[in-house]
Write an enzyme that holds these catalytic residues in place. Structure first.
Site, mmCIF file in Angstrom:
data_model
loop_
_atom_site.group_PDB
_atom_site.id
_atom_site.type_symbol
_atom_site.label_atom_id
_atom_site.label_comp_id
_atom_site.label_asym_id
_atom_site.label_seq_id
_atom_site.Cartn_x
_atom_site.Cartn_y
_atom_site.Cartn_z
ATOM 1 N N THR A 46 44.796 51.936 14.745
ATOM 2 C CA THR A 46 43.661 51.478 15.545
ATOM 3 C C THR A 46 42.958 50.282 14.909
ATOM 4 O O THR A 46 42.351 49.472 15.618
ATOM 5 C CB THR A 46 42.673 52.629 15.783
ATOM 6 O OG1 THR A 46 42.401 53.293 14.538
ATOM 7 C CG2 THR A 46 43.245 53.640 16.761
ATOM 8 N N TYR A 109 38.690 60.325 24.604
ATOM 9 C CA TYR A 109 37.986 60.291 25.880
ATOM 10 C C TYR A 109 38.187 61.558 26.716
ATOM 11 O O TYR A 109 37.237 62.121 27.242
ATOM 12 C CB TYR A 109 38.359 59.057 26.715
ATOM 13 C CG TYR A 109 37.452 58.888 27.924
ATOM 14 C CD1 TYR A 109 36.193 58.320 27.784
ATOM 15 C CD2 TYR A 109 37.831 59.345 29.180
ATOM 16 C CE1 TYR A 109 35.330 58.213 28.869
ATOM 17 C CE2 TYR A 109 36.975 59.234 30.267
ATOM 18 C CZ TYR A 109 35.724 58.670 30.106
ATOM 19 O OH TYR A 109 34.874 58.576 31.179
ATOM 20 N N TYR A 135 46.456 62.319 13.310
ATOM 21 C CA TYR A 135 45.284 61.510 12.962
ATOM 22 C C TYR A 135 44.072 62.095 13.659
ATOM 23 O O TYR A 135 43.981 62.077 14.890
ATOM 24 C CB TYR A 135 45.525 60.058 13.379
ATOM 25 C CG TYR A 135 44.407 59.086 13.048
ATOM 26 C CD1 TYR A 135 43.371 59.398 12.163
ATOM 27 C CD2 TYR A 135 44.387 57.822 13.639
ATOM 28 C CE1 TYR A 135 42.371 58.499 11.871
ATOM 29 C CE2 TYR A 135 43.387 56.898 13.353
ATOM 30 C CZ TYR A 135 42.377 57.247 12.476
ATOM 31 O OH TYR A 135 41.387 56.340 12.188
ATOM 32 N N ARG A 140 35.528 58.669 16.776
ATOM 33 C CA ARG A 140 36.061 57.738 17.784
ATOM 34 C C ARG A 140 36.662 58.461 18.992
ATOM 35 O O ARG A 140 36.671 57.913 20.093
ATOM 36 C CB ARG A 140 37.116 56.829 17.148
ATOM 37 C CG ARG A 140 36.530 55.811 16.180
ATOM 38 C CD ARG A 140 37.610 54.949 15.563
ATOM 39 N NE ARG A 140 37.069 53.933 14.678
ATOM 40 C CZ ARG A 140 36.747 52.691 15.033
ATOM 41 N NH1 ARG A 140 36.920 52.298 16.283
ATOM 42 N NH2 ARG A 140 36.253 51.843 14.165
ATOM 43 N N LYS A 164 46.166 62.385 8.753
ATOM 44 C CA LYS A 164 45.126 61.462 8.325
ATOM 45 C C LYS A 164 43.820 62.067 8.806
ATOM 46 O O LYS A 164 43.525 62.087 10.005
ATOM 47 C CB LYS A 164 45.349 60.070 8.926
ATOM 48 C CG LYS A 164 44.264 59.066 8.548
ATOM 49 C CD LYS A 164 44.481 57.722 9.222
ATOM 50 C CE LYS A 164 43.337 56.759 8.883
ATOM 51 N NZ LYS A 164 43.470 55.461 9.590
ATOM 52 N N ILE A 206 45.002 56.529 3.989
ATOM 53 C CA ILE A 206 45.357 55.377 4.820
ATOM 54 C C ILE A 206 44.059 54.594 4.968
ATOM 55 O O ILE A 206 43.120 55.048 5.621
ATOM 56 C CB ILE A 206 45.949 55.782 6.178
ATOM 57 C CG1 ILE A 206 47.306 56.466 5.949
ATOM 58 C CG2 ILE A 206 46.114 54.559 7.077
ATOM 59 C CD1 ILE A 206 47.934 57.024 7.214
#
Length: 291
Positions: A46, A109, A135, A140, A164, A206
């Site tokens: 991202t 979302y 992840y 987010r 992650k 990461i």
């Protein structure tokens, strides 16, 4: 899966002032982080602003990094989203021969339940020809993948090899570390708490700050893995202010300002992101000059 121990970096997509992809700058950044000592590269995570890239641009970024890397380090490709079947189709049709794994963000979302998150990653694990790194970044995605869901996936699918973990919650990370299969990696997705996670049993990071200052950050992680705590924390605190600053006005605007200060790339981002303001730019420039 030792490829994922240490420091991976989530590569930016550099743009010229006219907003086109800057291939030469991307090549410079790849060499910068490899020469700085990181262990692997994440392509189109991202941080690479893939949401703003068209299909042709994504392939340009992938090809540029593969060529610039020249098989020096393992590559991880970002393959994530909130349309499960579209991801399954990509996994069945893309050539993954250059990649050691995929990094797949939890659906954003839609706000699925834990069962929905499990079913999403179950479908990805069954379709993926390469290992899968989960992840979790609830800040987010608007939904948190709980340790119970992570561990369910880790124990049921041998090709789900890591997570992650970017909830910013050290207790949550420790619960995953406590219950994980032996060869499953818990990788920090939060630069500021990377060292505590490593010392708790995590495998590394990461990173975003690690691509700006790869030598210092990757050495901190290695010292943490070696349990050289005082030396590791000395580097942590050396970098901590910059870590705060690069996220102050959004990612990757901050790290792109670092690259501008280093003379590697412009600080251009694509809308809806905007470049950092003059005050933050000056502070990042000063830090970069003096590190």
């Amino acid at each position: 899966m030792q490829s994922f121990v240490g420091t991976g970096v989530a590569l930016v997509t550099p743009f010229k002032k006219d907003f086109s992809v800057d291939v030469q700058a991307l090549e410079k950044i790849v060499n910068h982080v490899i020469e700085g000592g990181v262990e692997y590269l994440v392509v189109l995570g991202t941080t690479g602003e893939p949401a703003t890239l068209n299909a042709e641009e994504k392939e340009l970024v992938i090809d540029t990094i593969i060529k610039a890397n020249n098989k020096r380090l393992p590559l991880v490709l970002g393959v994530g989203g909130n349309n499960t079947m579209q991801l399954v189709d990509e996994l069945k049709t893309r050539d993954f021969s250059a990649f050691a794994a995929i990094l797949s963000v939890s659906p954003y979302y839609n706000k699925p339940t834990q069962e929905g998150i499990y079913q999403h990653f179950s479908a990805i694990a069954k379709a993926s020809p390469v290992p899968v790194i989960l992840y979790n970044v609830p800040g987010r995605t608007a939904s948190n993948m709980l340790p119970s869901t992570v561990l369910r996936l880790a124990h049921e699918f041998s090709n789900v090899v890591a997570i992650k973990e970017a909830a910013g919650d050290i207790v949550q990370a420790m619960k995953i570390i406590q219950g994980k299969p032996e060869n499953f990696h818990v990788i920090s997705g939060d630069d500021m708490i990377t060292l505590p996670m490593v010392l708790a049993g995590g495998s590394g990071v990461i990173s975003v700050i690690g691509e700006g200052f790869p030598k210092e950050f990757s050495q901190m992680v290695r010292l943490g893995l070696e349990r050289k705590v005082d030396q590791a924390y000395a580097l942590h605190y050396k970098i901590a202010n910059a870590t705060d600053m690069i996220f102050e006005q959004g990612n990757p605007a901050g790290i792109k300002q670092v690259f501008k200060a280093l003379g590697l790339a412009e600080n251009t981002v694509r809308l809806p992101l905007v470049a950092v303001n003059e005050d933050l730019a000056n502070r990042l420039n000063e830090y970069t000059k003096n590190i």
